[in-house]
Design a protein around this motif. Structure first.
Motif, PDB file in Angstrom:
ATOM      1  N   ASN B  86      -7.407  42.583  59.935  1.00 47.88           N
ATOM      2  CA  ASN B  86      -7.767  41.841  58.726  1.00 47.88           C
ATOM      3  C   ASN B  86      -7.967  42.775  57.537  1.00 47.88           C
ATOM      4  OD1 ASN B  86      -7.630  39.344  59.957  1.00 47.88           O
ATOM      5  ND2 ASN B  86      -9.756  39.420  60.661  1.00 47.88           N
ATOM      6  N   GLY B  87      -8.570  43.935  57.792  1.00 50.79           N
ATOM      7  CA  GLY B  87      -8.797  44.902  56.721  1.00 50.79           C
ATOM      8  C   GLY B  87      -7.491  45.393  56.123  1.00 50.79           C
ATOM      9  N   VAL B  88      -6.545  45.770  56.995  1.00 50.27           N
ATOM     10  CA  VAL B  88      -5.242  46.249  56.529  1.00 50.27           C
ATOM     11  C   VAL B  88      -4.557  45.152  55.701  1.00 50.27           C
ATOM     12  CG1 VAL B  88      -2.917  46.901  57.284  1.00 50.27           C
ATOM     13  CG2 VAL B  88      -4.914  47.943  58.374  1.00 50.27           C
ATOM     14  N   CYS B  89      -4.658  43.914  56.177  1.00 52.70           N
ATOM     15  CA  CYS B  89      -3.953  42.818  55.506  1.00 52.70           C
ATOM     16  C   CYS B  89      -4.597  42.457  54.169  1.00 52.70           C
ATOM     17  CB  CYS B  89      -3.890  41.595  56.419  1.00 52.70           C
ATOM     18  SG  CYS B  89      -2.769  41.872  57.785  1.00 52.70           S
ATOM     19  N   ILE B  90      -5.932  42.497  54.113  1.00 48.72           N
ATOM     20  CA  ILE B  90      -6.587  42.239  52.829  1.00 48.72           C
ATOM     21  C   ILE B  90      -6.185  43.324  51.823  1.00 48.72           C
ATOM     22  CG2 ILE B  90      -8.843  42.228  51.662  1.00 48.72           C
ATOM     23  CD1 ILE B  90      -9.919  40.836  54.249  1.00 48.72           C
ATOM     24  N   GLY B  91      -6.130  44.564  52.307  1.00 51.10           N
ATOM     25  CA  GLY B  91      -5.698  45.679  51.450  1.00 51.10           C
ATOM     26  C   GLY B  91      -4.272  45.478  50.954  1.00 51.10           C
ATOM     27  N   LEU B  92      -3.392  45.067  51.870  1.00 50.40           N
ATOM     28  CA  LEU B  92      -1.986  44.859  51.505  1.00 50.40           C
ATOM     29  C   LEU B  92      -1.850  43.742  50.474  1.00 50.40           C
ATOM     30  CD1 LEU B  92       1.049  45.456  52.164  1.00 50.40           C
ATOM     31  CD2 LEU B  92       0.904  43.556  53.771  1.00 50.40           C
ATOM     32  N   CYS B  93      -2.602  42.664  50.691  1.00 52.32           N
ATOM     33  CA  CYS B  93      -2.564  41.538  49.767  1.00 52.32           C
ATOM     34  C   CYS B  93      -3.041  41.987  48.383  1.00 52.32           C
ATOM     35  CB  CYS B  93      -3.423  40.402  50.305  1.00 52.32           C
ATOM     36  SG  CYS B  93      -3.298  38.874  49.371  1.00 52.32           S
ATOM     37  N   ALA B  94      -4.092  42.810  48.368  1.00 52.04           N
ATOM     38  CA  ALA B  94      -4.629  43.304  47.097  1.00 52.04           C
ATOM     39  C   ALA B  94      -3.600  44.173  46.374  1.00 52.04           C
ATOM     40  CB  ALA B  94      -5.915  44.095  47.351  1.00 52.04           C
TER      41      ALA B  94
END
Lengths: 259, 110
Positions: B86-94
């Protein structure tokens, strides 16, 4: 398969090579390797016949699982030349490649020994998918009228011939990539019960198949429907669950979540 | 139910993107007819609320849609799970939102 129905008398007397080179995976949960056996060729020989010959004539310690031998019980599924098959109904002449057979335990399941896998994860997921009967009537109630041509009954009937062989589960690349994925068989059973007018668990089923690893994890690659030995369509059933959960998400489901 | 929400979010953003992609391509084909230059594009897009909303919603939809797809790939192919996933994906989305947002700002604000 016309070839499979030819009698011995009409079959061409080929059999130049009188033996098959059969490579059987031997080992346990800790690992293993293929072992070669030379097995006499016979007319109308099934892959299960080959495994049985090895166990009875060459190495009694070979472990495998079978019961009915006629494609009803679903216990003899194995990987044959890297494809999942019901071995009792798979003729050697149809699948042998250059006179060779490679036989291994089912993919995507833990191995117990040799060709026997632990089926617990497979069946645990049936329960996790709420693919269990949810009674909607008691013994005092009358018989439920089941109309065969009702569209919902047709959906339910499409999946009832599943023999729990786990071939779809072994064929599924999503199961291989996501150990939490419930798999085609459990989801198809959930879809069958969802469409059964006697089952009272419509919403419980949709909740269960909406969890992590549920029907929305399916990528519709279709290996389940391709390999199902009974020509069932788990991918279509999963698509039905996706549609039913979507309808409920937008508040368009009715009557216990059914549409 | 998270899985279901992500599934719905990915389908809904696809629904938003479909007409935007068609509009984007149609305008590109129309705009290049008379030759194309940076000045000509900026002349059309600068100060235009319409194009800011058009490409702004495009960037938002792409950021959400792409992140959910990559989340599945990271989970199935790279074995990422739980907080790390989830952390990686939130970062990617940002990252997608910031990069896309900057591009939209650059061509629509004078």
């Amino acid at each position: 398969m016309p070839d499979e129905h030819r009698t011995a008398a009409t079959r061409p007397a080929s059999n130049e090579a009188a033996t098959l080179a059969v490579y059987v995976w031997r080992g346990d949960a800790g690992g293993g390797a293929e072992q070669r056996f030379d097995v006499p060729k016979q007319d109308s020989q099934t892959v299960l016949d080959v495994v049985t010959w090895i166990q009875q004539q060459a190495d009694a310690s070979l472990t495998y699982r079978f019961a009915c031998r006629v494609g009803m019980c679903g216990s003899c599924a194995m990987m044959v030349n890297d494809e999942p098959r019901w071995t009792c109904r798979t003729h050697v002449e149809r699948v042998a490649s250059d006179g060779e057979l490679h036989i291994a335990p089912l993919r995507n399941l833990p191995v117990i020994k040799d060709l026997v896998t632990d089926m617990d994860p497979f069946f645990d997921k049936w329960v996790k998918a709420e693919a269990v009967h949810h009674p909607s009537a008691g013994r005092a109630d009358g018989f439920a009228a089941v109309t065969p041509d009702d569209p919902q009954r047709i959906e339910a009937s499409a999946g009832i011939e599943c023999i729990n062989c786990a071939i779809c589960y072994a064929a599924c690349d999503t199961v291989a990539g996501n150990p939490d994925y419930l798999g085609p068989a459990a989801l198809q059973r959930a879809w069958t019960l969802y469409n059964d007018s006697r089952d009272g668990g419509g919403d419980a089923i949709l909740d269960a198949v909406s969890q992590s690893g549920g029907c929305h994890s399916c990528h519709s690659m279709g290996s389940c429907s391709h390999y199902c030995p009974n020509d069932l369509d788990p991918m279509g059933a999963i698509a039905g669950l996706k549609l039913a959960t979507t309808k409920r998400f937008f508040g368009r489901g009715k009557g216990g979540g059914r549409s | 139910m998270t899985e279901l929400r992500l599934y719905m979010a990915q389908r809904l953003t696809a629904l938003i993107m479909a007409p935007l992609v068609i509009g984007h391509i149609a305008v590109m084909i129309y705009a290049v007819q008379g030759g194309l230059s940076a000045g000509e594009i900026l002349g059309r897009t600068r100060g235009s609320l319409f194009w800011a909303l058009f490409y702004g919603s495009f960037v938002a939809a792409v950021s959400i849609h792409a992140t959910i797809g990559i989340r599945t790939i990271l989970s199935e192919w790279a074995g990422l799970r739980g907080t790390l996933l989830n952390g990686v994906c939130i970062g990617l989305c940002a990252v997608l939102l910031v990069m896309g947002g900057r591009a939209v700002m650059a061509v629509t604000f004078a």
